[in-house]
Design an enzyme around this catalytic site. Structure first.
Site, short mmCIF file in Angstrom:
data_model
loop_
_atom_site.label_atom_id
_atom_site.label_comp_id
_atom_site.label_asym_id
_atom_site.label_seq_id
_atom_site.Cartn_x
_atom_site.Cartn_y
_atom_site.Cartn_z
N ASP A 219 0.85 -1.19 0.00
CA ASP A 219 0.00 0.00 0.00
C ASP A 219 0.89 1.24 0.00
O ASP A 219 1.93 1.26 0.69
CB ASP A 219 -0.87 -0.03 1.25
CG ASP A 219 -2.02 0.95 1.16
OD1 ASP A 219 -3.17 0.49 0.98
OD2 ASP A 219 -1.77 2.18 1.25
N SER B 173 -11.12 5.41 -8.60
CA SER B 173 -11.44 6.20 -9.79
C SER B 173 -12.88 6.04 -10.29
O SER B 173 -13.15 6.28 -11.46
CB SER B 173 -10.46 5.86 -10.92
OG SER B 173 -10.57 4.50 -11.23
N TYR C 256 -14.31 12.53 -6.88
CA TYR C 256 -13.19 11.97 -7.64
C TYR C 256 -12.35 13.11 -8.22
O TYR C 256 -11.14 13.21 -7.98
CB TYR C 256 -13.72 11.04 -8.74
CG TYR C 256 -12.66 10.63 -9.73
CD1 TYR C 256 -11.56 9.89 -9.33
CD2 TYR C 256 -12.74 11.02 -11.07
CE1 TYR C 256 -10.57 9.53 -10.23
CE2 TYR C 256 -11.75 10.67 -11.98
CZ TYR C 256 -10.67 9.93 -11.56
OH TYR C 256 -9.70 9.58 -12.45
#
Ligand code: UDP
Length: 335
Positions: free
Chosen positions: A53, A79, A143
């Site tokens: 990560d 996304s 986003y």
């Protein structure tokens, strides 16, 4: 000297890895496989892969030191526009906060160049097309808002730490590599071209056309579809630009400069696939502007970028090669 690609197991990330490797770059991929696919980082690429990560500062610093990383290309992010509206805090966490941790690791490791995966969504509903980089930025969803927040972060990290950056604002990424077995595999899928091709494959009964009463010539929305390998070449050139210049903070649009309507895309897909692809008009999708077209002249002038797969039939034909040979996408059982 190597390039660290975060999110290198994702759609645009994996194609960029392919482009970099073909250009002789040494590449390291970091991906937590939240949405990426192990299979997208092919054995054939022969690149080191870390299931890690980007919040793991300690491991990232080690990876950057071990591989003599000099530049980062940062794709790792959430996304999905719709999900960002219902779950904005996930986007602030996975996009903004996580990028902050990545930049912290870069500063600690002395890696001061980043190419960032940004989006046309930073502009929101444009007041004119084609859209230039200096036009108003009023994102209409979390986003786009979180991607813009990250772009803003670069101003301050440049001032404080000398970190230079290029944010690449993609319009509608589409297509697939064409010769290597990598392509688009989002779960759930929401993008127009993959869904049209799922109809061609018989996996869906029809394509829903979200609105045919827009102020466009045929009433359907117009978008600027850019081949994923043309996006990939822009990333390669951006890395080179950062290495060769004291570049500061930059942002460039990446589109092919041509707009195609939803109906035109369906029509070309019928020709390319030889399938009828039934279409049904459905209500407008919330938040869709009628037209998004990029002015990419800055990227062309400054980076020396030229999109070479601009023809819609080529874009759809490369996507079709991938989807028809991988109707269920990547096999994730090997994760
Ligand atoms: N679209 C559509 N039907 C679908 C998916 C998308 O009509 O099943 C339309 C959508 O309204 C937009 C265009 O296709 O006008 C491109 O949508 P996509 O989700 O691929 O990309 P976006 O422009 O939202 O980034």
């Amino acid at each position: 000297m190597s390039v660290l690609v975060t999110g290198g197991a994702g759609y645009i990330g994996s194609h960029t890895v392919a482009e970099l490797v073909a250009a002789g770059e040494s590449v390291v991929v970091v991906d937590n496989l939240q949405t990426g696919h192990r299979g997208a980082v092919l054995e054939a690429f022969n690149v080191p892969f870390y299931n890690c990560d980007i919040r793991d500062t300690k491991q990232l610093v080690t990876i950057m030191n071990d591989h003599a990383v000099d530049t980062v290309i940062h794709f790792a992010a959430d996304s999905l526009v719709g999900e960002s509206v219902t779950n904005p805090l996930k986007y602030y966490d996975d996009n903004v906060a996580a990028t902050g941790k990545l930049l912290q690791a870069m500063v600690e490791a002395g890696v001061l160049r980043i190419v960032f995966s940004s989006t046309a969504a930073v502009y929101g509903k444009p007041s004119r097309v084609p859209i230039s980089e200096a036009d108003a930025k009023q994102p209409e969803n979390p986003y786009g808002e979180t991607k813009l927040a990250i772009e803003r972060m670069f101003h301050w990290t440049h001032r404080a730490h000398g970190l230079s950056s290029i944010s690449l604002r993609y319009f509608n990424a589409a297509g697939a590599h064409g010769s290597l077995p990598i392509g688009e595999d989002h779960r759930p899928e929401s993008h127009l071209i993959p869904i049209i091709l799922q109809v061609a494959l018989g996996q869906r009964p029809h394509i829903q056309v979200f609105g045919d009463d827009y102020e466009t010539p045929d009433g359907t929305c117009i978008r600027d579809y850019i081949h994923v390998m043309d996006l990939a070449s822009a990333h390669r050139l951006a890395v080179r630009y950062l290495r060769e210049h004291d570049a500061g903070v930059n942002a460039f649009n990446l589109g092919n400069g041509n707009g195609f309507s939803v109906n035109e895309v369906i029509e070309v897909a019928r020709t390319v696939t030889g399938h009828p692809i039934p279409a049904q008009v459905a209500p407008r999708r919330a938040g869709d502007p009628p037209q998004l077209i990029a002015d990419s002249s800055q990227a062309q002038q400054v980076l020396g970028w030229t999109p070479v797969r601009r023809d819609l039939a080529t874009i759809i034909s490369d996507a079709w090669k991938w989807h028809s040979s991988h109707p269920n996408g990547y096999d994730d059982s090997t994760r």
